[in-house]
Enzyme design. Structure first.
Site: not given
Ligand code: NAD
Length: 551
Positions: A196, A269, A303, A401
């Site tokens: 997906k 992750e 990331c 973040e």
């Protein structure tokens, strides 16, 4: 059946936002409205709609998983070497179509074409190289010698068996390399795969599925289901045997709860807030170039981006100057333009996060030395590469973040202070240490709480296929890439085989005092510290060692 569902269409080179659209069907008796969800693939540089694709319904997701389950045994029975041959063909095809694939990535994700080659296509080609070189050896049965004296008649071996169907939910920032490396690893281990992709980058993943099918992976053994978070949730509730999820910490926490409720194993992750530590003996020119690239590659939407930079006070002023000068030289624009260094951000929501963090930093006393604004003249989603000085850990930009083109730089005085600041975060994906003294850098690496620590480099560990990728703390659970990534795709089975099938075991019924004394002797023989005690133990346990039991 929606053409996209099984990933068997040939994608057009152009494409994400998800919209709920009403489709009207005129019926004889009355008008009937059905809500059909679509993913809209948009070029983030121009705002142009590349394609609209229907989301798979929950039922279609479950059907896709059922088909993958049906196809998996035959794929597994092919054996590792024949599956590796299919991967080799995939590698050949991808190499042949590298330009087209990189163009689809550049158009749909907005990154410069050359970055699509260097951070996506090469990563996948090399991941196949790693699997071809190592999968057979790493997946084969492994004898397991043991040292338990009482069980010396038993021999054991480890089998690595595919889980069955691996569900993969992936993000938009590395829309090709992330799902591809995960799917290839799952496939070589003999699993069926249902992917997906992010709703913003469907076309890239359809391209991936098309290449895998052309290389010889059976249609049903790898499938793509298009859609948004609800489609991902449907995959999570389906009969998959394991989930590999890459995305934000907030979605990852939802996924972890849902997976825990049904004991579904999951690799997570998640996000990062990677620190860069520049020690007093670092090369300012080299380290500042690394900081600028590490913060702005893929417009900071990586990331492993440099999300926080700490510089020893002695170097602070020259380091800031170098970063500002190099940042101002960056050419921002459409990723399809060969002169572009930095492309747009993916969408408005991501831009707003960046704006909020920069405004918060300014309000709390940070100085904006470069950028700090949108660039509407370039297109809808452009934000200028931004350098912030005098930031503190009270600011959002140093704690949450950012996932955008912002390089916040803070001074430190001592090495211990730098390490404390680096570890003062809920995240622990990666970090970097900059010093001319490698052994000092490696010693500091041991004290940093992160899944990867680079000494004198940033980000590029993702391109080393042997290196495990994954985080500590809120950055996730489990690993992808390399040996540990491959181990995530198999269940470990221990086969214990007795060499003396005609003999009853002494530890079976009946028990009795004599047997207890023999067992005490056996324990003494193996574990007593003094030699005389061990010898006495041997004598008391002699019957057991000979396979005889005293009642
Ligand atoms: P996201 O969490 O919004 O979405 C990731 C994927 O999850 C998408 O496919 C999305 O459709 C799906 N999803 C959303 N809600 C869901 C739900 N309730 N159930 C199931 N699936 C759901 O993340 P994003 O914005 O696509 O990606 C950016 C994030 O990913 C950043 O935080 C970044 O750090 C992280 N990331 C981590 C790594 C890593 O390797 N650690 C790599 C790339 C990106």
């Amino acid at each position: 059946m929606r053409a996209s569902l099984r990933g068997d269409h040939t994608p057009v080179a152009e494409s994400g936002a998800c919209a709920l659209v009403r489709v009207n069907f005129s019926m004889v008796v009355t008008d009937f409205q059905i809500a059909a969800r679509k993913v809209v693939s948009v070029n983030p540089a121009t705002g142009e709609t590349l394609r609209e694709l229907e989301c798979a319904s929950e039922q279609e997701v479950h059907q896709a998983v059922a088909r993958a389950r049906a196809a998996q045994p035959a794929w597994s029975e092919l054996g590792t070497r024949r599956r590796m041959a299919v991967l080799k063909e995939f590698q050949r095809l991808l190499h042949e179509r590298k330009t087209e694939v990189a163009q689809v990535i550049a158009r749909e994700a907005g990154k410069p074409y050359v970055e699509a080659l260097t951070t996506e296509v090469i990563v996948v080609l090399d991941a196949v190289r790693f699997l071809i070189e190592n999968a057979f050896h790493l997946l084969k049965d492994e004898p397991l010698p043991h040292g338990n004296l009482a069980m010396k008649m038993k021999s054991g071996r480890l089998l690595r068996e595919p889980y069955g169907v691996i569900g993969i939910i992936s993000p938009w920032n590395y829309p090709f390399s992330i799902p591809a490396t995960e799917a290839l690893t799952a496939l070589v281990a003999g699993n069926g795969v249902v992917i997906k992709p992010s709703e913003f980058t469907s076309l890239v993943v359809l391209e991936l599925a098309s290449l895998l099918h052309r290389a010889g992976v059976p249609q049903d053994a790898v499938q793509v289901i298009l859609g948004d978070g609800a489609t991902g949730a449907a995959l999570l509730s389906s009969e998959i045997d394991k989930l590999v999820f890459t995305g934000s910490v907030s979605t990852g926490k939802h996924i972890a709860q849902a997976a825990a409720a049904r004991l579904l194993p999951a690799v997570l992750e998640l996000g990062g807030k990677d620190p860069m530590l520049v020690l007093e003996d670092a090369d300012v020119d080299v380290a500042s170039s690394a900081a600028v690239w590490g913060a702005f590659v893929n417009a900071g939407q990586t990331c492993l981006s440099v999300e926080r930079c700490y510089v020893q006070r002695k170097l602070y002023a020259p380091f800031l100057d170098a970063c500002v000068r190099k940042t101002r030289q960056l050419r921002v624009g459409n990723g399809m333009n060969p002169d572009t260094d930095m492309g747009p951000m993916i969408h408005e929501r991501q831009l707003r996060i960046v704006e909020t963090q920069v405004e918060d930093a300014k309000a709390r006393g940070a100085r904006v030395l470069a950028g700090g604004t949108r660039l509407p003249e370039l297109g809808p989603n452009f934000y200028a590469p931004t350098v912030l000085a005098d930031v503190t850990h009270d600011m959002l930009v140093m704690r949450e973040e950012t996932f955008g083109p912002v390089l916040p730089i803070m001074p430190f005085d001592t090495q211990d202070e730098a390490i404390r600041l680096a570890n003062d975060s809920e995240y622990g994906l990666a970090a970097s240490v900059w010093t001319r003294d490698r052994s000092r850098g490696e010693a500091i690496a041991r004290r940093i709480h992160a899944g990867t620590v680079l000494v004198n480099d940033v980000v590029s560990c993702f391109g080393i296929s042997e290196a495990p990728h994954g985080g500590f703390k809120s950055s996730g659970i489990g690993r992808t890439h390399g040996r540990f990534g491959l181990e995530e795709m198999v269940r470990i089975k221990y086969v214990d085989s007795d060499r003396l099938p005609g003999m009853k075991k002494v530890w079976w019924y009946p028990y009795g005092r004599g047997f207890a004394r023999q067992m005490e002797g056996l324990l003494d023989m193996q574990f007593a510290r003094r030699a005389t005690r061990r010898l006495q133990g041997l004598l008391r346990s002699a019957g057991i060692v000979a396979g005889e039991k005293r009642s």
